[in-house]
Write an enzyme that holds these catalytic residues in place. Sequence first.
Site, short mmCIF file in Angstrom:
data_model
loop_
_atom_site.label_atom_id
_atom_site.label_comp_id
_atom_site.label_asym_id
_atom_site.label_seq_id
_atom_site.Cartn_x
_atom_site.Cartn_y
_atom_site.Cartn_z
N HIS A 133 0.80 -1.23 0.00
CA HIS A 133 0.00 0.00 0.00
C HIS A 133 0.82 1.28 0.00
O HIS A 133 0.26 2.35 0.19
CB HIS A 133 -0.93 0.02 1.21
CG HIS A 133 -2.10 -0.91 1.11
ND1 HIS A 133 -3.28 -0.56 0.51
CD2 HIS A 133 -2.25 -2.18 1.54
CE1 HIS A 133 -4.13 -1.58 0.57
NE2 HIS A 133 -3.53 -2.57 1.19
N LYS A 324 -9.11 12.69 4.81
CA LYS A 324 -8.16 11.59 4.71
C LYS A 324 -7.13 11.72 5.83
O LYS A 324 -7.09 12.74 6.53
CB LYS A 324 -7.46 11.56 3.36
CG LYS A 324 -6.83 12.87 2.92
CD LYS A 324 -6.24 12.78 1.53
CE LYS A 324 -7.29 12.79 0.44
NZ LYS A 324 -7.54 11.51 -0.16
N ARG A 325 -6.32 10.70 5.99
CA ARG A 325 -5.25 10.75 6.98
C ARG A 325 -4.39 11.99 6.74
O ARG A 325 -4.07 12.32 5.61
CB ARG A 325 -4.40 9.47 6.82
CG ARG A 325 -3.19 9.37 7.70
CD ARG A 325 -2.66 7.94 7.66
NE ARG A 325 -2.43 7.47 6.30
CZ ARG A 325 -1.24 7.47 5.69
NH1 ARG A 325 -0.18 7.97 6.31
NH2 ARG A 325 -1.11 6.98 4.47
N LYS A 330 -0.10 13.85 1.35
CA LYS A 330 -1.49 14.05 0.93
C LYS A 330 -1.82 15.53 0.77
O LYS A 330 -2.86 15.90 0.25
CB LYS A 330 -2.45 13.38 1.92
CG LYS A 330 -2.33 11.84 1.88
CD LYS A 330 -3.27 11.19 2.85
CE LYS A 330 -3.13 9.66 2.84
NZ LYS A 330 -3.66 9.04 1.62
N THR A 432 -9.20 5.56 -1.75
CA THR A 432 -10.58 5.08 -1.90
C THR A 432 -11.57 6.20 -1.63
O THR A 432 -12.71 6.15 -2.07
CB THR A 432 -10.89 3.89 -0.96
OG1 THR A 432 -10.58 4.27 0.39
CG2 THR A 432 -10.07 2.67 -1.36
N LYS A 436 -15.33 7.12 -3.27
CA LYS A 436 -16.54 7.36 -2.48
C LYS A 436 -17.17 8.70 -2.84
O LYS A 436 -18.40 8.81 -2.99
CB LYS A 436 -16.21 7.31 -0.99
CG LYS A 436 -15.74 5.96 -0.50
CD LYS A 436 -15.11 6.05 0.88
CE LYS A 436 -14.42 4.75 1.28
NZ LYS A 436 -13.59 4.89 2.49
#
Length: 587
Positions: A133, A324-325, A330, A432, A436
């Site tokens: 991942h 998100k995290r 990110k 993901t 969504k």
Amino acid sequence: RVSTLRQWHASAERPIDFAAFCNGDYALAARHRVEADALNWVLYPDDSTAAGRQLRLKQEVFLVSASMQDIVARHLREHPSLDNLGKRNAIHLNDTHPALAPVELMRLLLDEHGLSWERAWRITQQAVSYTNHTLMPEALETWPLVLMHELLPRHLEIIIEINHGFLGEVRRRCPGDDALAARVSLIDEVGERRVRMAALSIVASHKVNGVSALHSELMVQTIFADYARLFPERFHNVTNGVTPRRWLMQANPGLSALIDAHIGTAWRRDLAGLAALRPLAGDGALQEQLLAVKRRNKERLATVIQRNQGLLIDPASLFDVQTKRIHEYKRQLLNVLHVVARYQAIIDNPSAEFVPRTVVIAGKAASAYQMAKLIIQLAHDVARVVNHDPRVNGRLKLVFMPNYGVSLAEVIIPAADLSQQISTAGTEASGTGNMKFALNGALTIGTWDGANIEMAQAMGEQNMFVFGLRTAEVERTRAWGYDPQLYVQESRQLQRVINAIEAGDFSLDQVDRYHLLTQSLLKRDSYMLMADFASYVATQASVDGLFSRPSAWAQRALLNIAAMGEFSSDHTVRQYVHRVWSTAVAA
């Protein structure tokens, strides 16, 4: 289908020490019970301390051992021999946290059931497969040999024996290439000797996959290139998926009912049926109905924000969401920089037309990740200034929603107009959240990274707001010698944003609070926010332009929804069944 979820709970093997208890030493009497129960308290404890690392390793081996013992016991209840265990059971390593599973299985087969090494290893490789991942080498789990020897001496013996056999095979196939043997060894001999858990996972598995097409391609070109050359048949791709039952039918019943009314209910059993929406995307009545559903979802989220944070949100504004995290790659920080730039533009020209926008950020940071914590603090500081400046006059709000989890996501995602998927190209394995949001009719602003690429290909790139450097450009820019200050010097807008944060405009109680953060951007900028800032801001202007045309926005939203069929978890699981979990049975 109904699956059984086994949840393990640690408890002490012995009762309290009655003698110590009677002597009044209550802590000593119960110490072993507390140590056992500590395994249950917090999953993934802070591993920045020696105690935290030890607890984390104990958790990993505890959960793995319980699961492996259960698998072997159930198999023997149903079959007379262990020889077909690997053909009847799929043991899938979801990243490296359960990487001790093949070692524990070997221990059980060797020590508890008396199998030969060759039989045990054949069974283990038949059963085990591995999904990676991350592309970041620093995120690949390793454990010091000293700690492994202290806590898991028998497991370490087995790992060393696996490595001995593996390196023997490497040397037979590539004689004289000691550098290759050192690179692929399960033991990192440089500095403190450590066990490489990703290497162990690859060697013990019959199949290894990434979670998006780009990720799987980069995986075999970069971090696992040597293993891919040794075992090319093991590596493949299975793109992630999300369950439409939770993320559309349960989270967004209004949209689900609207889809039913226009294309029937077959899509509920096979998400590919959403493609029937594509020819209807230009239908004005359907567009209005979609916008009405979205408006109700936005009103629901606005109510939650007002109740929990006391902030009034305009449901008519553009809901710009990043959940998100919290991690530097990110790039939640890039999002905050844009909010600051937008705020400054409003203050500079208060009479200008601005599309009202509500920026929602939610997510959690690892407990020891100080830079991520600092980014969260900056988001709160910027929000406090922006949300209470009367000159903004409701045209911009920033909300950081605390305690992000699945239940909150089920409220946020259906309300989003815009989904932020803005990682540095080449760093996001898949994502993901992007799926969504699109499934719920949000448009994506994102880099050409992870599953964004496959989503854009499915819906048409023109239906996604793509910005920034692409993976090859990122690599080229770094190879030439990336200097973030050049991008700052070229952009007056970016200079003002950085200067405002550095000067303490958003942290008057502690002017130098974000000095570490701004200097990191100016001197290193590891994830190239400065290089992508101008493209990001320009693309956000395109978002404003489309949102001001509701019919055109709704048409694109419908095209997004229609393209999500192949991103169902049902599709993903089918690929795992046929490519991975059934291969041992067919062998």
